[in-house]
Design a protein around this motif. Structure first.
Motif, short mmCIF file in Angstrom:
data_model
loop_
_atom_site.label_atom_id
_atom_site.label_comp_id
_atom_site.label_asym_id
_atom_site.label_seq_id
_atom_site.Cartn_x
_atom_site.Cartn_y
_atom_site.Cartn_z
N ALA A 164 0.84 -1.21 0.00
CA ALA A 164 0.00 0.00 0.00
C ALA A 164 0.87 1.25 0.00
O ALA A 164 0.60 2.22 -0.71
CB ALA A 164 -0.92 -0.02 1.22
N GLU A 165 1.95 1.22 0.79
CA GLU A 165 2.84 2.39 0.86
C GLU A 165 3.54 2.62 -0.47
O GLU A 165 3.75 3.77 -0.88
CB GLU A 165 3.86 2.20 1.99
CG GLU A 165 3.21 2.47 3.33
CD GLU A 165 4.06 2.06 4.51
OE1 GLU A 165 5.12 1.43 4.30
OE2 GLU A 165 3.65 2.35 5.64
N ARG A 166 3.86 1.54 -1.18
CA ARG A 166 4.49 1.70 -2.50
C ARG A 166 3.50 2.30 -3.50
O ARG A 166 3.86 3.10 -4.35
CB ARG A 166 5.00 0.35 -3.02
CG ARG A 166 6.25 -0.10 -2.30
CD ARG A 166 7.02 -1.12 -3.11
NE ARG A 166 6.49 -2.46 -2.96
CZ ARG A 166 6.12 -3.25 -3.95
NH1 ARG A 166 6.25 -2.85 -5.20
NH2 ARG A 166 5.65 -4.45 -3.71
N ILE A 167 2.22 1.92 -3.37
CA ILE A 167 1.21 2.43 -4.31
C ILE A 167 1.04 3.94 -4.16
O ILE A 167 0.96 4.68 -5.15
CB ILE A 167 -0.15 1.72 -4.08
CG1 ILE A 167 -0.03 0.23 -4.43
CG2 ILE A 167 -1.26 2.37 -4.90
CD1 ILE A 167 -1.20 -0.61 -3.94
N VAL A 168 1.00 4.43 -2.91
CA VAL A 168 0.67 5.85 -2.69
C VAL A 168 1.91 6.74 -2.59
O VAL A 168 1.77 7.96 -2.49
CB VAL A 168 -0.20 6.03 -1.42
CG1 VAL A 168 -1.47 5.19 -1.50
CG2 VAL A 168 0.58 5.71 -0.15
N ALA A 169 3.12 6.15 -2.63
CA ALA A 169 4.33 6.94 -2.37
C ALA A 169 4.58 8.00 -3.44
O ALA A 169 4.20 7.84 -4.60
CB ALA A 169 5.54 6.01 -2.30
N GLY A 170 5.23 9.07 -3.02
CA GLY A 170 5.64 10.13 -3.95
C GLY A 170 7.16 10.24 -3.96
O GLY A 170 7.86 9.56 -3.19
N PRO A 171 7.70 11.13 -4.84
CA PRO A 171 9.15 11.29 -4.95
C PRO A 171 9.78 11.58 -3.59
O PRO A 171 9.16 12.24 -2.75
CB PRO A 171 9.31 12.49 -5.88
CG PRO A 171 8.03 12.60 -6.62
CD PRO A 171 6.96 12.02 -5.75
N GLY A 172 10.98 11.08 -3.39
CA GLY A 172 11.70 11.33 -2.14
C GLY A 172 11.44 10.27 -1.09
O GLY A 172 12.17 10.18 -0.11
N SER A 173 10.44 9.44 -1.29
CA SER A 173 10.13 8.40 -0.31
C SER A 173 10.87 7.11 -0.69
O SER A 173 11.04 6.81 -1.88
CB SER A 173 8.62 8.16 -0.29
OG SER A 173 8.34 6.86 0.13
#
Ligand code: SAM
Length: 288
Positions: A164-173
């Motif tokens: 889930a975190e990979r799906i919603v992640a943005g640049p820098g994460s």
């Protein structure tokens, strides 16, 4: 608004533990089976996917039917439930018998399932506690559908929290990667809430998260394959500068980066979805 009180049973069907016992539905790891037996929780998931009045819903992997029952109670006009485990089909048939015309059971593999012929032009909502072994493959298939916009108006799906975190992640994460770019290109994604491992039977090793994805009506124009090749090259060597990592595309990366307005020294995790789309468009133009 909920159509049933928070702590009341959603229907007069037997408790899920009894359904599981009667149908011999002992959870199989090979089928990614982690069941939700708490009808308050399945009700919460159905409400998060709602309102469902008049909505066609597709559920992948209904298993013993806890979420299925909540989705029907929440008002789904028709629920198409795709289940691979033959042992669950009889249990689901009991739910269908209690709600004539509202539950269609499709016995088969969700990876091979095309709902379009069943929808007669209507948009559907996909709601599922996904089998984790095929969850990412299903999501990628739904995000890469052609034509676009797709046949669904929203996906409300349970994943392992790390996915889930990979799906919603943005640049820098540190979670930002190929899946984030694909999801961000075609949809607006957010985590709705987490679900503790202890809520499942048997409990998986990790926390889960319910994710909502709403398809963008007009994603930035781009060839999907070019975008996939670009993110594969960039994140395949994510610590390298793009002028190096993009060499695996088989064409000189410097003109691509110049035409996209991106510094050759930037790294994959610095680049926004718009940036990747710009590189992919330059790649399509360069390679015909
Ligand atoms: N929805 C139920 C619940 O919440 O209790 C079960 C969820 S369980 C995590 C995943 C379900 O997907 C299981 O019922 C399993 O049999 C089913 N499943 C696994 N692989 C499948 C496939 N390829 N196609 C359709 N269903 C599948």
């Amino acid at each position: 608004m909920p159509t049933f009180p928070e702590n009341a049973p959603v229907d007069d069907l037997p408790p899920l533990r009894e359904v599981i016992r009667r149908h011999g539905l002992r959870a199989k790891k090979s089928l990614g089976q982690n069941f939700l037996l708490d009808l308050n929780l399945t009700g919460r998931i159905a409400r998060a996917a709602g309102p469902l009045d008049g909505v066609e819903v597709i559920e992948i992997g209904p298993g013993p039917g806890g979420l299925t029952r909540a989705l029907i109670a929440q008002g789904a006009r028709r629920l198409i439930a795709v289940e691979r485990d033959e042992r669950a089909i009889a249990a689901l048939a009991e739910i269908a018998a209690r709600h004539p015309g509202r539950l269609d059971i499709v016995a088969g593999d969700a990876l091979a399932f095309d709902p379009v012929p069943l929808l007669h032009g209507a948009r559907a909502r996909v709601v599922a506690n996904l089998p984790y072994n095929i969850a990412t493959a299903l999501l990628v298939a739904w995000l890469t559908l052609e034509p676009w916009p797709p046949w669904y108006d929203r996906l409300v799906l349970m994943f392992q929290r790390e996915v889930a975190e990979r799906i919603v992640a943005g640049p820098g994460s540190k979670s930002y990667g190929r899946l984030s770019v694909l999801a961000g290109w075609r949809a607006q994604a957010r985590i709705l809430f987490d679900v503790a491992a202890s809520a499942f039977v048997p409990p998986p090793k990790v926390t889960s998260s319910l994710v909502s994805l709403t398809p963008r009506q007009d994603p930035l124009p781009c060839e999907r394959r070019a975008l996939e090749r670009t993110t594969e090259a960039a994140f395949g060597q994510r610590r390298k500068m793009l002028r190096q990592s993009l060499k695996s595309l088989g064409t000189d990366p410097l003109p691509l980066l110049a035409s996209a307005g991106i510094e050759p020294t930037a790294r994959a995790e610095d680049i926004s979805v718009e940036g990747f789309v710009a590189i992919a468009r330059a790649l399509s133009a360069a390679t015909g």
